[in-house]
Design a protein around this motif. Structure first.
Motif: not given
Length: 324
Positions: A123-150
């Motif tokens: 909520m407080n930090f908008k520029k937190l980088g990008h994911m690697d557009n991989s299934w592994e990154d998608y699963m990690v971010l889903r596990n912690i309840g965060i929307k991935g930034r492609a």
């Protein structure tokens, strides 16, 4: 950190056992890593990020070293490191509540505190980088309840070396340092409007930084051009630092090079200087001349080690630079 073992060392008389397990001595390693009550939380956390092998660490310091060295996408890496800090804070928070507020340790609450920290980051930090557009990154971010930034798609840039127009003499320069600081080596290649090599050089210098080697390469190229009456000199470098200095006619260089650099900036009457930047993919001939394993010297002709690269440049061979 006022753990029981440290308080006892300072003379406080208290029972030395950890409140979670009520069995083992309270030390930093036991609180944050080795306690049987804490290990399941770390196991869940590492599973979230697809890194269960980190659990083999013997103590919290070994874990932190291993964790900080792990290569991840920028978005996942920031949550991984922030999550570790949140885990340590949450464990200490739970420990204090158990001691002072008669709470009972709860693994679910500990992990909930970490998830809350993730949501606050989101909520407080908008520029937190990008994911690697991989299934592994998608699963990690889903596990912690965060929307991935492609990650944005890569950009492909065609890079080619072009010969100068007559009567210009073009010199490509490069420099390197074996460390920061480290031993300097630098070189350059002079070519005419046909693309033929008219000379090349390689020299070394005492300890310094890579940008200083780039400076020395330009200074040396200028001196050689002056000595051989190449009065229309085109300098091309892959160093944005050096190119920027030349274009701005800036004297903002290390003091030990100020006198030599001033000579480059105050070119004599009749001497023309032109400056361009080239990506390193198109500067391979100069890169070969800057190789620290090469012997020092000036050669008024093409040498065998750069022949293939020079022929590619003459054919205006295109190299591809990939950037995001």
């Amino acid at each position: 950190m006022p753990t029981y073992d440290r308080l006892i060392k300072h003379g406080l008389i208290i029972p030395n056992w950890f409140i979670f397990c009520q069995r083992d001595a309270e030390t930093p390693d036991h609180i944050f890593w080795n306690c049987d009550s804490v290990r399941p939380s770390w196991h869940t956390f590492c599973i979230w990020f697809g890194f269960p092998e980190a659990l083999s660490s013997a103590d919290i310091n070994s874990f932190l070293v291993l964790a900080w060295d792990r290569k991840m996408s920028t978005q996942v890496s920031k949550y991984w490191k922030a999550g570790i800090i949140a885990m340590i804070w949450a464990i200490w928070n739970q420990r204090n509540k158990c001691i002072f507020d008669n709470y009972k340790f709860c693994q679910r609450r500990l992990l909930h505190l970490v998830r809350v920290a993730f949501m606050e980051m989101e909520m407080n930090f908008k520029k937190l980088g990008h994911m690697d557009n991989s299934w592994e990154d998608y699963m990690v971010l889903r596990n912690i309840g965060i929307k991935g930034r492609a990650a944005p798609p890569p950009t492909f840039i065609s890079v080619s070396w072009w010969p100068p127009t007559a009567p210009w003499m073009k010199v490509n320069t490069d420099g390197s340092a074996l460390g920061a600081p480290g031993a300097l080596s630098y070189g350059g290649v002079f070519r005419d409007h046909w693309g033929w090599v008219r000379g090349c050089f390689h020299y070394k210098h005492s300890m310094g930084y890579a940008f200083e080697a780039e400076l020395l390469a330009v200074i040396t190229a200028f001196r050689i051009a002056r000595a051989r009456n190449w009065n229309n000199l085109w300098i091309e470098s892959d160093s944005t630092y050096v190119v920027g200095l030349l274009r701005k006619r800036s004297e903002d260089v290390p003091w030990r090079f100020k006198a030599s650099w001033a000579g480059v900036l105050s070119s004599p009457t009749g001497f023309q200087l032109y400056i361009t930047h080239i990506y390193r993919e198109g500067n391979q001939v100069a890169d070969l001349m800057a190789n620290p394993s090469r012997e020092e010297g000036w050669w008024p002709h093409e040498i065998e080690e750069i022949k293939h690269a020079a022929r590619q440049d003459m054919a205006v061979h295109s190299f591809v630079r990939v950037s995001r």
